[in-house]
Design a protein around this motif. Structure first.
Motif, PDB file in Angstrom:
ATOM      1  N   GLU A 406       0.820  -1.209   0.000  1.00  0.00           N
ATOM      2  CA  GLU A 406       0.000   0.000   0.000  1.00  0.00           C
ATOM      3  C   GLU A 406       0.857   1.264   0.000  1.00  0.00           C
ATOM      4  N   ILE A 407       1.971   1.237   0.750  1.00  0.00           N
ATOM      5  CA  ILE A 407       2.890   2.368   0.706  1.00  0.00           C
ATOM      6  C   ILE A 407       3.452   2.527  -0.695  1.00  0.00           C
ATOM      7  N   GLY A 408       3.779   1.406  -1.339  1.00  0.00           N
ATOM      8  CA  GLY A 408       4.258   1.467  -2.717  1.00  0.00           C
ATOM      9  C   GLY A 408       3.239   2.078  -3.651  1.00  0.00           C
ATOM     10  N   THR A 409       1.964   1.708  -3.481  1.00  0.00           N
ATOM     11  CA  THR A 409       0.910   2.279  -4.313  1.00  0.00           C
ATOM     12  C   THR A 409       0.793   3.788  -4.105  1.00  0.00           C
ATOM     13  N   ALA A 410       0.782   4.205  -2.835  1.00  0.00           N
ATOM     14  CA  ALA A 410       0.661   5.636  -2.534  1.00  0.00           C
ATOM     15  C   ALA A 410       1.848   6.417  -3.070  1.00  0.00           C
ATOM     16  N   LEU A 411       3.053   5.902  -2.848  1.00  0.00           N
ATOM     17  CA  LEU A 411       4.244   6.578  -3.347  1.00  0.00           C
ATOM     18  C   LEU A 411       4.289   6.571  -4.870  1.00  0.00           C
ATOM     19  N   GLY A 412       3.883   5.450  -5.478  1.00  0.00           N
ATOM     20  CA  GLY A 412       3.892   5.368  -6.933  1.00  0.00           C
ATOM     21  C   GLY A 412       2.969   6.394  -7.569  1.00  0.00           C
ATOM     22  N   ILE A 413       1.752   6.505  -7.037  1.00  0.00           N
ATOM     23  CA  ILE A 413       0.813   7.497  -7.566  1.00  0.00           C
ATOM     24  C   ILE A 413       1.348   8.907  -7.348  1.00  0.00           C
ATOM     25  N   ALA A 414       1.896   9.168  -6.154  1.00  0.00           N
ATOM     26  CA  ALA A 414       2.414  10.500  -5.851  1.00  0.00           C
ATOM     27  C   ALA A 414       3.611  10.846  -6.724  1.00  0.00           C
ATOM     28  N   VAL A 415       4.566   9.913  -6.823  1.00  0.00           N
ATOM     29  CA  VAL A 415       5.794  10.196  -7.580  1.00  0.00           C
ATOM     30  C   VAL A 415       5.522  10.281  -9.076  1.00  0.00           C
ATOM     31  N   LEU A 416       4.784   9.308  -9.622  1.00  0.00           N
ATOM     32  CA  LEU A 416       4.540   9.328 -11.072  1.00  0.00           C
ATOM     33  C   LEU A 416       3.651  10.499 -11.476  1.00  0.00           C
ATOM     34  N   THR A 417       2.727  10.897 -10.605  1.00  0.00           N
ATOM     35  CA  THR A 417       1.940  12.098 -10.895  1.00  0.00           C
ATOM     36  C   THR A 417       2.817  13.337 -10.810  1.00  0.00           C
ATOM     37  N   ALA A 418       3.775  13.348  -9.863  1.00  0.00           N
ATOM     38  CA  ALA A 418       4.722  14.462  -9.788  1.00  0.00           C
ATOM     39  C   ALA A 418       5.572  14.524 -11.059  1.00  0.00           C
ATOM     40  N   VAL A 419       5.982  13.357 -11.560  1.00  0.00           N
ATOM     41  CA  VAL A 419       6.719  13.320 -12.832  1.00  0.00           C
ATOM     42  C   VAL A 419       5.838  13.850 -13.962  1.00  0.00           C
ATOM     43  N   PHE A 420       4.584  13.429 -13.963  1.00  0.00           N
ATOM     44  CA  PHE A 420       3.627  13.864 -14.986  1.00  0.00           C
ATOM     45  C   PHE A 420       3.435  15.382 -14.966  1.00  0.00           C
ATOM     46  N   THR A 421       3.135  15.928 -13.801  1.00  0.00           N
ATOM     47  CA  THR A 421       2.912  17.381 -13.725  1.00  0.00           C
ATOM     48  C   THR A 421       4.215  18.147 -13.922  1.00  0.00           C
ATOM     49  N   GLY A 422       5.338  17.581 -13.458  1.00  0.00           N
ATOM     50  CA  GLY A 422       6.619  18.227 -13.666  1.00  0.00           C
ATOM     51  C   GLY A 422       7.008  18.304 -15.125  1.00  0.00           C
ATOM     52  N   ALA A 423       6.528  17.356 -15.924  1.00  0.00           N
ATOM     53  CA  ALA A 423       6.790  17.354 -17.368  1.00  0.00           C
ATOM     54  C   ALA A 423       5.761  18.188 -18.129  1.00  0.00           C
ATOM     55  N   GLY A 424       4.943  18.948 -17.400  1.00  0.00           N
ATOM     56  CA  GLY A 424       3.963  19.821 -18.035  1.00  0.00           C
ATOM     57  C   GLY A 424       2.627  19.186 -18.302  1.00  0.00           C
ATOM     58  N   GLY A 425       2.337  18.051 -17.677  1.00  0.00           N
ATOM     59  CA  GLY A 425       1.082  17.349 -17.933  1.00  0.00           C
ATOM     60  C   GLY A 425      -0.132  18.065 -17.385  1.00  0.00           C
ATOM     61  N   GLU A 426      -1.220  17.995 -18.133  1.00  0.00           N
ATOM     62  CA  GLU A 426      -2.505  18.569 -17.733  1.00  0.00           C
ATOM     63  C   GLU A 426      -3.613  17.589 -18.091  1.00  0.00           C
ATOM     64  N   THR A 428      -6.018  17.525 -20.000  1.00  0.00           N
ATOM     65  CA  THR A 428      -6.655  17.956 -21.244  1.00  0.00           C
ATOM     66  C   THR A 428      -6.147  17.074 -22.372  1.00  0.00           C
ATOM     67  N   PRO A 429      -6.912  16.928 -23.457  1.00  0.00           N
ATOM     68  CA  PRO A 429      -6.461  16.073 -24.566  1.00  0.00           C
ATOM     69  C   PRO A 429      -5.124  16.497 -25.155  1.00  0.00           C
ATOM     70  N   THR A 430      -4.821  17.786 -25.146  1.00  0.00           N
ATOM     71  CA  THR A 430      -3.579  18.272 -25.756  1.00  0.00           C
ATOM     72  C   THR A 430      -2.414  18.362 -24.779  1.00  0.00           C
ATOM     73  N   GLY A 431      -2.686  18.301 -23.483  1.00  0.00           N
ATOM     74  CA  GLY A 431      -1.617  18.494 -22.513  1.00  0.00           C
ATOM     75  C   GLY A 431      -1.283  17.262 -21.712  1.00  0.00           C
ATOM     76  N   TYR A 432      -1.708  16.086 -22.175  1.00  0.00           N
ATOM     77  CA  TYR A 432      -1.576  14.877 -21.372  1.00  0.00           C
ATOM     78  C   TYR A 432      -0.498  13.914 -21.875  1.00  0.00           C
ATOM     79  N   THR A 433      -0.421  13.701 -23.191  1.00  0.00           N
ATOM     80  CA  THR A 433       0.279  12.546 -23.737  1.00  0.00           C
ATOM     81  C   THR A 433       1.768  12.531 -23.465  1.00  0.00           C
ATOM     82  N   ASP A 434       2.474  13.579 -23.812  1.00  0.00           N
ATOM     83  CA  ASP A 434       3.931  13.567 -23.669  1.00  0.00           C
ATOM     84  C   ASP A 434       4.339  13.332 -22.222  1.00  0.00           C
ATOM     85  N   ALA A 435       3.696  14.032 -21.311  1.00  0.00           N
ATOM     86  CA  ALA A 435       4.026  13.876 -19.899  1.00  0.00           C
ATOM     87  C   ALA A 435       3.644  12.488 -19.388  1.00  0.00           C
ATOM     88  N   ALA A 436       2.550  11.932 -19.909  1.00  0.00           N
ATOM     89  CA  ALA A 436       2.136  10.588 -19.498  1.00  0.00           C
ATOM     90  C   ALA A 436       3.179   9.557 -19.901  1.00  0.00           C
TER      91      ALA A 436
END
Length: 491
Positions: A406-426, A428-436
């Motif tokens: 469960e800690i792995g799940t929480a950290l994974g969601i937090a870290v990978l979402t941080a990577v996503f938003t840090g790469a400019g992810g939003e 929206t259809p146009t702001g999602y793919t590259d960061a994902a």
């Protein structure tokens, strides 16, 4: 053949024991991906931010992870079946609160209370199962148990998609209520009550561990929003690490530890828990990103997204029971390493090919590889965790395993979402793919590292034997809890 007798003297059939322990666990597992698949709809309905979407999932996983070992200790003190039933009831009642939520804050609170109930369900489910079936049938029982966990993963998106489209996202929580109402009398009828111990509960350890993990996850979640060098983020991360360090010191000194550190002397237990953390980090962090990609970018409905991911999520239903049977013959290490390699390949493939117009046929092989790989990790890793553990420590060992995942799940969601938003992810259809794509590749990297760790697991194989006697005295229910489900004959 029948299982040990229940409190009224009757013998509970093997199938009923599986249902009594597996259905509540299935309910708790189901709720994770049911929730994930509904996030885009909830985002639109409640106006939730990306950060709030994370907390819809992590409010559950963090409370779950923080209280699992306390629930195990409480089960030893007042009876495992009693705490198990209480967990089912709390989970069902919290589901009602989630279903009635009208704003993000209410839903986050309800999810946290669900985590409280889930903390009593998952580890005690495996412990009660191990104590209610005969030793020679435990590998099969744990394999089926793992298959039910996989079924929760598999049908979660399908149930969520169908319910969200046919009714509303609120209904994904209502479905837990009848399951809980059916499960409670079945548990009371089938499972033995067990005995109790007089060990005191480690409340300080629970507080230190829970706040420590919360501090780290909170800092990661807030990092991109307020800045990684801000006092809020750095203070949260430093406080989290300090609290976890204090937890380890406290556990070493207390007479009734929440987490007996002596368990980590066993290489299989230690490495299997590291594998559980890394597996959950990479896989479920990527799931959080990918399911939303199918809806936000490619315009799939929740049900369509669920059907598209079925080759991935359905595999554990078929493969996990087989893996449970193979583990005593070929060894847990082989299955776990192969499973992690398949998951790494699948996630890397998806991270590289993801684009707004990527064809489903291009993603399908990756979904299959990830699903089969996930199946090969579920049951064998549970077997590896318990391989050398004494009878009286089985519940705490299982609780530790669930906590790490469960800690792995929480950290994974937090870290990978941080990577996503840090790469400019939003969202929206146009702001999602590259960061994902970047985030999913980060998940693949975590799985690759975990596969390397798994190589150092003991190559255990053979037939069941009794695990060593626990060093922990005063546990009158030791005979109720099963020894390791598979033998440990080091290669």
């Amino acid at each position: 053949m029948t299982s040990p007798t229940t409190t009224d003297g009757r013998r509970a059939p093997f199938l009923l024991v599986i249902l009594a322990t597996g259905v509540p666990m299935f309910m708790a597992t189901l709720d994770n991906l049911v929730m994930t698949n509904a996030l885009p709809v909830i985002h639109a309905d409640l106006g939730a931010s990306v950060e709030q979407l994370q907390w819809f999932v992590n409010a559950y996983t963090l409370v779950f992870a923080s209280l699992i070992l306390l629930a195990v200790g409480l089960g030893d003190r007042v009876g495992r079946r009693t705490v198990f039933v209480a967990g089912i009831a709390v989970f069902a009642l919290a589901s009602v609160g989630a279903a009635l939520s009208t704003d993000p804050t209410q839903l986050i609170v309800a999810r946290a209370v669900q985590g409280l109930g889930g903390a009593a369900v998952m580890p005690l489910s495996l412990s009660l199962l191990a104590g209610a079936v005969e030793p020679r049938r435990r590998p099969l029982a744990i394999g089926i148990w793992g298959g039910l966990a996989g079924l929760g993963v598999a049908v979660g998106p399908l149930v969520g998609g169908a319910v969200v489209e046919g009714w509303s996202w609120h209904a994904i929580f209502w479905i837990n209520v009848p399951v809980g109402l059916l499960a409670i009398p079945l548990v009371l009828l089938v499972l033995p009550a067990g005995s109790r111990s007089r060990l005191r509960l480690d409340l300080l350890g629970t507080l230190l561990a829970g706040l420590g993990v919360l501090g780290i996850v909170y800092g990661i979640v807030r990092g991109n929003e307020v800045g990684w060098t801000s006092a809020e983020v750095l203070g949260s991360l430093v406080a989290g690490v300090a609290l976890l360090a204090a937890f380890l010191v406290h556990e070493r000194r207390t007479d009734s530890p929440l987490l007996p550190l002596r368990l980590f002397r066993d290489r299989s237990f230690t490495l299997a828990n590291a594998v559980g953390l890394g597996f959950s980090f990479g896989m479920f962090g990527a799931v959080f990103i990918l399911i939303q990609f199918l809806q936000v970018v490619q315009g799939a409905t929740p049900l369509e997204a669920a059907v598209q991911t079925t080759p991935w999520t359905l595999a554990p239903v078929i493969v996990a029971p087989i893996a449970g049977l193979l583990a005593p013959r070929v060894g847990t290490r082989v299955l776990i390493v192969v499973g992690l390699v398949l998951q790494t390949a699948g996630m890397a493939w998806l991270g590289l090919v993801i684009s707004p117009d990527v064809a489903y046929s291009t993603m399908l092989p990756a979904f299959i590889a990830a699903g089969v790989g996930m199946s090969l990790v579920f049951a064998p890793s549970s077997t590896a965790v318990l391989a050398n553990i004494g009878e009286a420590d089985t519940a705490k060992a299982s609780g530790t395993s669930s906590t790490m995942r469960e800690i792995g799940t929480a950290l994974g969601i937090a870290v990978l979402t941080a990577v996503f938003t840090g790469a400019g992810g939003e969202l929206t259809p146009t702001g999602y793919t590259d960061a994902a794509g970047v985030a999913v590749l980060a998940g693949a990297a975590a799985l690759a590292v975990t596969a390397v760790v798994a190589v150092f697991l003991p190559a255990e194989r053979g037939t069941p034997r009794t695990a060593p006697t626990s060093e922990e005295p005063g546990r009158p229910d030791a005979a109720v809890v099963a020894p390791a489900p598979a033998a440990v004959v080091p290669a």
